[in-house]
Design a protein around this motif. Structure first.
Motif, PDB file in Angstrom:
ATOM      1  N   GLY A  23       0.862  -1.169   0.001  1.00 41.22           N
ATOM      2  CA  GLY A  23       0.037  -0.027  -0.063  1.00 41.22           C
ATOM      3  C   GLY A  23       1.006   1.255  -0.113  1.00 41.22           C
ATOM      4  O   GLY A  23       1.504   1.480   1.010  1.00 41.22           O
ATOM      5  N   PHE A  24       0.815   1.989  -1.163  1.00 41.83           N
ATOM      6  CA  PHE A  24       1.810   3.261  -1.533  1.00 41.83           C
ATOM      7  C   PHE A  24       0.894   4.527  -0.651  1.00 41.83           C
ATOM      8  O   PHE A  24      -0.040   4.488  -1.069  1.00 41.83           O
ATOM      9  N   ILE A  25       1.665   5.365  -0.047  1.00 40.19           N
ATOM     10  CA  ILE A  25       1.325   6.544   0.575  1.00 40.19           C
ATOM     11  C   ILE A  25       2.360   7.603   0.089  1.00 40.19           C
ATOM     12  O   ILE A  25       3.430   7.527   0.807  1.00 40.19           O
ATOM     13  N   PHE A  26       2.240   8.570  -0.743  1.00 41.96           N
ATOM     14  CA  PHE A  26       3.128   9.386  -1.160  1.00 41.96           C
ATOM     15  C   PHE A  26       2.706  10.897  -0.431  1.00 41.96           C
ATOM     16  O   PHE A  26       1.962  11.276  -0.027  1.00 41.96           O
ATOM     17  N   GLN A  27       4.062  11.421  -0.615  1.00 46.40           N
ATOM     18  CA  GLN A  27       4.186  12.892  -0.098  1.00 46.40           C
ATOM     19  C   GLN A  27       3.144  13.912  -0.981  1.00 46.40           C
ATOM     20  O   GLN A  27       2.422  14.725  -0.458  1.00 46.40           O
ATOM     21  N   ASN A  28       2.860  13.746  -1.996  1.00 49.89           N
ATOM     22  CA  ASN A  28       1.863  14.544  -2.915  1.00 49.89           C
ATOM     23  C   ASN A  28       0.541  13.820  -3.168  1.00 49.89           C
ATOM     24  O   ASN A  28      -0.259  14.309  -3.894  1.00 49.89           O
TER      25      ASN A  28
END
Length: 221
Positions: A86-91
């Protein structure tokens, strides 16, 4: 869950050799909350890309859930990314034209999950981050903190074995950042594995373990 053994990644830029990762070794067990901390240019992004199966190492070995990643074909790597991580990005990386609900539901569409099941899981994920009442708002109608919570719900909805967060508080004010970190702590209490990549040492210190990266070299803090 994650094992790096002497992992290296080299880029050639303007005739110079840049060792983004230099024989990096580390291990992260299932259920751990680990931060990887380092300044800009230290190799954090390269490390994240390899952990997330977005890139491959030039040498060394990376095992995810006991499987050597270099043995996977590209199609298999795509399946790993979609189902295990599960990816969680700054933007935030939300799709502007879609509502919060639709953004959260999208990974399940890619997985060809039935409509009724998609709706149940999307509602559950949004409820877990406290945004079910904003489900039909588009990203532009949400604050930065709310957009990041939608991004976390999108990561949650596939029930991944690993949450990989890249500077998740980087674009948020300190109070909103604290709210996002509380969600990560709650996820950790529920038994989830979390790898949080950051340049902020105060954020990094909230994890149970810290791994430092500098000039491509990795060591335990």
């Amino acid at each position: 869950m994650i094992v790096f053994k002497e992992v290296s990644k080299v880029y050639h830029i303007g005739g110079e050799e840049v060792r983004a990762l230099d024989r990096a070794s580390m291990h992260i067990r299932k259920g751990e909350f680990v931060s990887i901390v380092g300044p800009s240019g230290s190799g954090k992004s390269t490390l994240m890309n390899i952990v997330g199966c977005l890139d491959v190492a030039d040498s060394g070995e990376y095992r995810l859930d006991g499987q050597p990643i270099d043995q996977y074909r590209e199609r298999e790597l795509t399946a790993v990314r979609n189902r295990k991580i599960g990816f969680i990005f700054q933007n935030f990386n939300l799709i502007p034209k879609l509502t919060a609900w639709e953004n959260v539901e999208l990974p399940l569409i890619y997985q060809k999950v039935r409509r009724e099941e998609r709706q149940r899981r999307a509602a559950q994920a949004l409820d877990r981050v406290g945004l079910l009442n904003r489900a039909w708002h588009r990203p532009a109608q949400l604050s930065g903190g709310q957009q990041q919570r939608v991004a976390i719900a999108r990561a949650l909805v596939t029930n991944p074995s690993l949450f990989l967060a890249d500077e998740p508080t980087g674009n948020l004010d300190s109070r909103t950042g604290e709210e996002i970190m509380r969600i990560f702590h709650e996820l950790h209490k529920q038994g989830n594995t979390i790898v949080l990549i950051t340049h902020d040492r105060d954020v990094a210190a909230q994890a149970a373990r810290q791994i430092s990266i500098h000039d491509g070299q990795v060591k335990e803090v």
